[in-house]
Design an enzyme around this catalytic site. Structure first.
Site, PDB file in Angstrom:
ATOM      1  N   LYS A  53      27.027  34.055  34.637  1.00 57.08           N
ATOM      2  CA  LYS A  53      25.808  33.955  35.442  1.00 57.08           C
ATOM      3  C   LYS A  53      25.980  34.437  36.886  1.00 57.08           C
ATOM      4  CE  LYS A  53      22.673  31.911  32.703  1.00 57.08           C
ATOM      5  NZ  LYS A  53      21.304  32.438  32.478  1.00 57.08           N
ATOM      6  N   SER A  78      20.075  24.740  33.840  1.00 49.97           N
ATOM      7  CA  SER A  78      20.768  23.577  33.293  1.00 49.97           C
ATOM      8  C   SER A  78      22.179  23.455  33.854  1.00 49.97           C
ATOM      9  CB  SER A  78      20.840  23.670  31.759  1.00 49.97           C
ATOM     10  OG  SER A  78      21.674  24.755  31.367  1.00 49.97           O
ATOM     11  N   GLU A 204      22.582  31.957  18.545  1.00 48.74           N
ATOM     12  CA  GLU A 204      21.983  30.779  19.166  1.00 48.74           C
ATOM     13  C   GLU A 204      22.223  29.559  18.292  1.00 48.74           C
ATOM     14  OE1 GLU A 204      17.837  31.624  19.752  1.00 48.74           O
ATOM     15  OE2 GLU A 204      17.537  32.300  17.701  1.00 48.74           O
ATOM     16  N   GLY A 208      18.064  25.532  18.148  1.00 46.24           N
ATOM     17  CA  GLY A 208      17.292  26.303  19.120  1.00 46.24           C
ATOM     18  C   GLY A 208      17.121  27.736  18.673  1.00 46.24           C
ATOM     19  N   ASP A 210      14.704  29.915  18.670  1.00 42.35           N
ATOM     20  CA  ASP A 210      13.496  30.587  19.155  1.00 42.35           C
ATOM     21  C   ASP A 210      13.581  32.107  19.096  1.00 42.35           C
ATOM     22  OD1 ASP A 210      15.395  29.729  21.263  1.00 42.35           O
ATOM     23  OD2 ASP A 210      14.155  30.960  22.579  1.00 42.35           O
TER      24      ASP A 210
END
Length: 322
Positions: A53, A78, A204, A208, A210
């Protein structure tokens, strides 16, 4: 910026040169023999703040003007993006306020504060973090740096694949952990041009799914907030900008159970001598669990982060009864 290109990723790499760590690529004969392929592991757990990140946060903040820097930045996360924005803001001489879930890992909250950021908490299961963060940024006159749905952030994350392919050459497939999809969008943008024919495979947690649902539906699908050990991947819906890229460039999104993630964390600890957080181990978990059919000879895997506290790490591995 109105889109995402290889040029954007290369420009991000120039900004990150000498600032972000050029993380090592790990190999394991045991892993290669177990899965029947030559595997190259991009170890972003050795990146600044312990996760990929930092690349996207620094790239985005480094492009802000003097007035924006004077007013400060805001973000929601998070944990890993929170730390990344906090550190990048401090390096740029500006301040940061970060919206974090009340149940975020304590080690990530402490680290974010340690880099000098103000932390504001919310309930991830009952409140909309995107709306809260936008409101917070507007109230304080700060520039919002989203965790994934931002082209500069996506370009920064794409330097993971850029470095990997520069270091090891052509890959037949690249497995990438997926939360909001920024890491995948950046990596897919770079890898599909630098390594023609590469299979981009997202991973994933099963709770989760999605992205898998969205790819099948051809549109963004929203699910309930996932309850999974992979807190960095507990996302309800793919990002709008990220999904526009990923639906074109990603072959599939594979699912792994929490148990398979912990097994991958244990493998990484025992065989590679590294510590991975659950989200950081998910792509490796898919490989070890045999989720990828027709595995090519040369496979890249992104180990996206290692931010897990000692007690949590011990608790997860003890539950696996190793």
């Amino acid at each position: 910026m109105t889109g995402l290109s290889l040029t954007d990723v290369q420009a991000a790499a120039d900004r990150l040169a000498g600032v972000a760590h050029r993380t090592p690529v790990l190999t394991s004969r045991t892993l290669d023999e177990r899965v029947g392929a030559r595997v190259f592991l991009k170890a972003e757990n050795f990146q600044r703040i312990g996760a990929f990140k930092f690349r996207g946060a620094y790239n985005a903040i480094s492009r802000l003007g003097p007035e924006q820097l004077a007013a400060g930045v805001a973000a929601y996360s998070s944990g890993n993006h929170a730390q990344a924005v906090a550190l990048a803001a401090a390096m740029a001489g500006t301040s940061a306020v970060i919206l974090m879930p009340a149940d975020a890992p304590p080690t990530k909250v402490a680290a974010t504060r340690g880099y000098g950021a103000e932390v504001v908490t919310y309930d991830r299961y009952t409140q909309d973090r995107t709306a809260l963060a936008a409101e917070l940024a507007a109230e304080r006159g700060r520039t919002l740096i989203p965790p994934y749905d931002h082209y500069d952030v996506m370009a920064g994350q794409g330097t993971v694949a850029l470095e990997l392919i520069e270091d090891v050459g052509h890959l037949g497939a690249l497995l990438v952990p997926v939360g909001g999809g920024g890491l995948m969008a950046g990596c897919a943008t770079a890898a599909t041009l630098l390594s023609p024919g590469i299979r981009m495979i997202g991973v994933e947690p099963a709770a989760g799914d999605d992205h898998a649902r969205s790819l099948a539906a051809g549109r963004r699908v929203r699910i309930d907030v996932p309850r999974t050990i992979a807190d960095g991947q507990a996302i309800e819906t793919p990002g709008e900008l990220t999904f526009a890229v990923n639906r074109r460039l990603v072959e599939s999104f594979e699912l792994v159970s929490d148990e398979e993630i912990v097994a991958a964390m244990a493998f990484a600890f025992e065989r590679l001598k590294i510590v991975l957080e659950p989200s950081g181990a998910s792509a490796l978990a898919a490989l070890l669990a045999g989720r990828i059919h027709g595995l090519p000879e040369r496979v890249g895997v992104v180990l996206s982060g290692g931010n897990v506290g000692l007690e949590r790490f011990r608790e997860l591995l003890n539950a696996q009864e190793l």
